[in-house]
Design an enzyme around this catalytic site. Structure first.
Site: not given
Length: 194
Positions: A49, A73
């Site tokens: 990332h 989630k």
């Protein structure tokens, strides 16, 4: 010439005269700033990332790291913890902001004034999913473009899920995540104190 200073020898200057005469593209000539959104769950942020953030800021004037609020989630870190963690990691990188969103990504991008969505691709399997999302986003908001960046070869195998699995089983995650993230993961999953 877009404000770029070029150093050329006399011989090179004559060869470049036609390039210097090419008019700049509209975004540069109109002084238009390019803002982009880099969305994800970042649970946790990995060096993959971070690599995409560092490469993206070279392409745009402003980058918003957009952390998805997804109640369906099961996250290891809360959205607030992820915002704090990401800010700690990218704090020294100019023109980067961190925000959370829910709902449609393209609506959030429009709300932020972003005309570009940055997405990372690690493998062909990522591309199939990302292509579907990009096409749907284009249908919903045609003025917003999706830009795919290939993962750096040193990071192409890293995923947040895999990092959590490895550290949970006692493996070494050094070099897979930024140091502040590693400290938080060790504390959360292994009960280590700082």
């Amino acid at each position: 010439m877009c404000g770029i200073r070029r150093n050329h020898s006399k011989r090179e200057t004559s060869e470049l005269s036609t390039l210097d005469e090419v008019p700049p593209n509209d975004s540069v000539s109109l002084g238009k700033r390019i803002s982009a959104i880099y969305p994800g769950s970042f649970d946790p942020m990995t060096n993959g990332h971070l690599d995409l953030v560092e490469r993206s800021v070279k392409l745009v004037d402003r980058l918003v790291i957009a952390i998805l609020r997804n109640e369906q989630k099961q996250a290891l870190f809360s959205v607030e913890e992820r915002i704090e963690m990401v800010r700690e990691v990218v704090g020294a990188i100019p023109n980067v902001e961190v925000a959370a969103f829910d709902g449609l990504l393209v609506d959030f991008a429009a709300q932020c004034g972003a005309g570009v969505i940055i997405r990372g691709i690690r493998a062909v399997s990522d591309y199939e999913y990302e292509l579907q999302m990009a096409l749907m986003n284009r249908r919903l908001r045609p003025e917003i473009e999706t830009v795919f960046l290939m993962a750096g070869e040193a990071h192409s195998f890293i995923s947040s899920r895999l990092v959590k699995e490895v550290i949970g089983l006692g493996g070494n995650i050094s070099g897979l995540v930024p140091k502040p993230v590693e400290v938080r993961l060790r504390k959360r999953l292994l009960g280590e104190q700082q």
